[in-house]
Design a protein around this motif. Structure first.
Motif, mmCIF file in Angstrom:
data_model
loop_
_atom_site.group_PDB
_atom_site.id
_atom_site.type_symbol
_atom_site.label_atom_id
_atom_site.label_comp_id
_atom_site.label_asym_id
_atom_site.label_seq_id
_atom_site.Cartn_x
_atom_site.Cartn_y
_atom_site.Cartn_z
ATOM 1 N N GLU A 62 1.072 -1.220 0.047
ATOM 2 C CA GLU A 62 -0.054 -0.171 -0.133
ATOM 3 C C GLU A 62 0.898 1.235 0.181
ATOM 4 O O GLU A 62 1.702 1.328 0.992
ATOM 5 C CB GLU A 62 -0.750 -0.034 1.236
ATOM 6 N N LEU A 63 0.607 2.054 -1.051
ATOM 7 C CA LEU A 63 1.309 3.304 -1.122
ATOM 8 C C LEU A 63 0.756 4.420 -0.179
ATOM 9 O O LEU A 63 -0.402 4.802 -0.360
ATOM 10 C CB LEU A 63 1.554 3.820 -2.547
ATOM 11 N N LEU A 64 1.563 4.967 0.854
ATOM 12 C CA LEU A 64 1.160 6.226 1.638
ATOM 13 C C LEU A 64 1.893 7.381 1.282
ATOM 14 O O LEU A 64 3.313 7.197 1.102
ATOM 15 C CB LEU A 64 1.482 5.720 3.215
ATOM 16 N N GLN A 72 -1.777 9.601 7.593
ATOM 17 C CA GLN A 72 -0.960 9.094 6.410
ATOM 18 C C GLN A 72 -2.174 8.773 5.266
ATOM 19 O O GLN A 72 -2.801 7.590 5.364
ATOM 20 C CB GLN A 72 -0.249 8.050 6.625
ATOM 21 N N SER A 74 -3.475 7.301 2.032
ATOM 22 C CA SER A 74 -3.274 6.159 1.064
ATOM 23 C C SER A 74 -3.578 6.355 -0.292
ATOM 24 O O SER A 74 -4.660 6.965 -0.681
ATOM 25 C CB SER A 74 -4.010 4.833 1.777
ATOM 26 N N GLY A 76 -3.587 3.849 -2.198
ATOM 27 C CA GLY A 76 -4.320 2.505 -2.500
ATOM 28 C C GLY A 76 -2.909 1.431 -2.526
ATOM 29 O O GLY A 76 -1.920 1.705 -2.467
ATOM 30 N N LEU A 77 -3.541 0.256 -3.131
ATOM 31 C CA LEU A 77 -2.869 -0.899 -3.277
ATOM 32 C C LEU A 77 -1.879 -0.933 -4.592
ATOM 33 O O LEU A 77 -2.481 -0.208 -5.687
ATOM 34 C CB LEU A 77 -3.546 -1.882 -3.071
ATOM 35 N N SER A 105 3.790 0.337 2.591
ATOM 36 C CA SER A 105 3.458 -0.446 3.825
ATOM 37 C C SER A 105 3.036 -1.820 3.439
ATOM 38 O O SER A 105 2.228 -1.906 2.525
ATOM 39 C CB SER A 105 2.343 0.216 4.637
ATOM 40 N N GLU A 107 0.837 -4.761 4.228
ATOM 41 C CA GLU A 107 -0.347 -4.741 5.046
ATOM 42 C C GLU A 107 -0.992 -6.293 4.712
ATOM 43 O O GLU A 107 -0.738 -6.909 3.751
ATOM 44 C CB GLU A 107 -1.552 -4.036 4.444
ATOM 45 N N ARG A 112 -9.538 -4.838 -0.415
ATOM 46 C CA ARG A 112 -9.474 -3.608 -0.225
ATOM 47 C C ARG A 112 -9.357 -2.994 -1.780
ATOM 48 O O ARG A 112 -9.201 -3.945 -2.644
ATOM 49 C CB ARG A 112 -8.107 -3.032 0.258
ATOM 50 N N ALA A 115 -5.209 0.610 -6.166
ATOM 51 C CA ALA A 115 -4.815 2.135 -6.096
ATOM 52 C C ALA A 115 -5.564 2.882 -7.495
ATOM 53 O O ALA A 115 -6.102 2.198 -8.121
ATOM 54 C CB ALA A 115 -3.259 2.030 -6.755
#
Length: 118
Positions: A62-64, A72, A74, A76-77, A105, A107, A112, A115
């Motif tokens: 996951e990009l934060l 933070q 997100s 998305g994935l 991150s 996860e 979910r 992105a």
């Protein structure tokens, strides 16, 4: 336990100062680059390209965005097998600059949203 890969987009990493594009490498603590990220001049898109395999160990990437004391946000994935062009939400554009810090991150797998790619 999530593993963080952190990158700072700094002035030294500007690809083309005339266009205002920013580029950076997302690296493991060992220094191995696992992704590159390029932000366009208008801060509307972030292009993330895998440079090496990430050991997900049954997790999802996951990009934060890490921006001060705010939660933070997100993006998305992230797919780890292909490049992705992510939309930068309008409310985050003012937070993304040459001093931004991004993190990946790892996860637990869950249902979910992927992105926000375009």
């Amino acid at each position: 336990m999530a593993v963080m890969l952190v990158v700072m987009l700094t002035d030294e990493q500007v690809l083309d100062a005339q266009d205002g594009m920013l580029s950076a490498a997302l690296q493991l603590e060992s220094g191995q680059t696992v992704c590159t990220a390029t932000l366009d001049a208008r801060r509307r898109h972030l292009i993330v390209i895998p440079a090496a395999e990430i050991q997900l160990e049954g997790r999802e990437a996951e990009l934060l965005l890490i921006a001060g004391d705010i939660p933070q946000p997100s993006f998305g994935l992230l797919p780890t097998d292909r490049a992705v062009r992510l939309a930068v939400p309008e409310e985050l554009r003012s937070l993304v600059d040459a001093n931004s810090v991004f993190a990946i991150s790892l996860e637990p797998q869950a249902v979910r949203q992927p992105a926000c790619s375009e």
